[in-house]
Scaffold this motif. Sequence first.
Motif, mmCIF file in Angstrom:
data_model
loop_
_atom_site.group_PDB
_atom_site.id
_atom_site.type_symbol
_atom_site.label_atom_id
_atom_site.label_comp_id
_atom_site.label_asym_id
_atom_site.label_seq_id
_atom_site.Cartn_x
_atom_site.Cartn_y
_atom_site.Cartn_z
ATOM 1 N N LYS A 31 0.860 -1.191 0.000
ATOM 2 C CA LYS A 31 0.000 0.000 0.000
ATOM 3 C C LYS A 31 0.893 1.236 0.000
ATOM 4 N N SER A 32 0.358 2.342 -0.484
ATOM 5 C CA SER A 32 1.068 3.613 -0.458
ATOM 6 C C SER A 32 0.853 4.299 0.886
ATOM 7 N N TRP A 33 1.922 4.855 1.419
ATOM 8 C CA TRP A 33 1.870 5.597 2.681
ATOM 9 C C TRP A 33 2.475 6.974 2.464
ATOM 10 N N VAL A 34 1.870 7.980 3.072
ATOM 11 C CA VAL A 34 2.411 9.331 3.017
ATOM 12 C C VAL A 34 3.502 9.428 4.079
ATOM 13 N N ILE A 35 4.710 9.710 3.640
ATOM 14 C CA ILE A 35 5.844 9.806 4.571
ATOM 15 C C ILE A 35 6.355 11.231 4.717
ATOM 16 N N GLY A 36 5.901 12.120 3.841
ATOM 17 C CA GLY A 36 6.373 13.503 3.889
ATOM 18 C C GLY A 36 5.345 14.447 3.319
ATOM 19 N N SER A 37 4.228 14.597 4.007
ATOM 20 C CA SER A 37 3.140 15.427 3.476
ATOM 21 C C SER A 37 3.565 16.876 3.276
ATOM 22 N N ASP A 38 4.612 17.305 3.952
ATOM 23 C CA ASP A 38 5.102 18.673 3.797
ATOM 24 C C ASP A 38 6.104 18.798 2.649
ATOM 25 N N LYS A 39 6.353 17.721 1.918
ATOM 26 C CA LYS A 39 7.356 17.711 0.846
ATOM 27 C C LYS A 39 6.749 17.853 -0.551
ATOM 28 N N CYS A 40 5.468 18.165 -0.659
ATOM 29 C CA CYS A 40 4.851 18.292 -1.983
ATOM 30 C C CYS A 40 5.514 19.380 -2.827
ATOM 31 N N SER A 41 6.222 20.285 -2.205
ATOM 32 C CA SER A 41 6.915 21.323 -2.968
ATOM 33 C C SER A 41 8.099 20.753 -3.746
ATOM 34 N N THR A 42 8.530 19.518 -3.411
ATOM 35 C CA THR A 42 9.660 18.908 -4.106
ATOM 36 C C THR A 42 9.231 18.096 -5.325
ATOM 37 N N CYS A 43 7.935 17.929 -5.511
ATOM 38 C CA CYS A 43 7.427 17.154 -6.647
ATOM 39 C C CYS A 43 6.031 17.675 -6.996
ATOM 40 N N ASN A 44 5.354 17.006 -7.906
ATOM 41 C CA ASN A 44 4.019 17.409 -8.311
ATOM 42 C C ASN A 44 3.009 16.422 -7.743
ATOM 43 N N CYS A 45 2.550 16.680 -6.538
ATOM 44 C CA CYS A 45 1.591 15.780 -5.902
ATOM 45 C C CYS A 45 0.283 15.696 -6.692
ATOM 46 N N GLU A 46 -0.076 16.760 -7.392
ATOM 47 C CA GLU A 46 -1.285 16.711 -8.215
ATOM 48 C C GLU A 46 -1.146 15.669 -9.319
#
Length: 62
Positions: A31-46
Amino acid sequence: MAKPIVDHELCIGCEICAELCPEVFEIRDEKSWVIGSDKCSTCNCEEAVESCPVGAIELEDE
């Protein structure tokens, strides 16, 4: 900033999100787990949300 949320009931562990945003998502126990919810600025979470084949990821406003 929006934070990603994974619905583990829907997640099939395809790893697309972890490939697109490795600082935000990791695969554990198939399963996918969020490990760095504050790191979306490093990639394109959208893009990760849109690429999920089962719609298991949402972005939730803080």
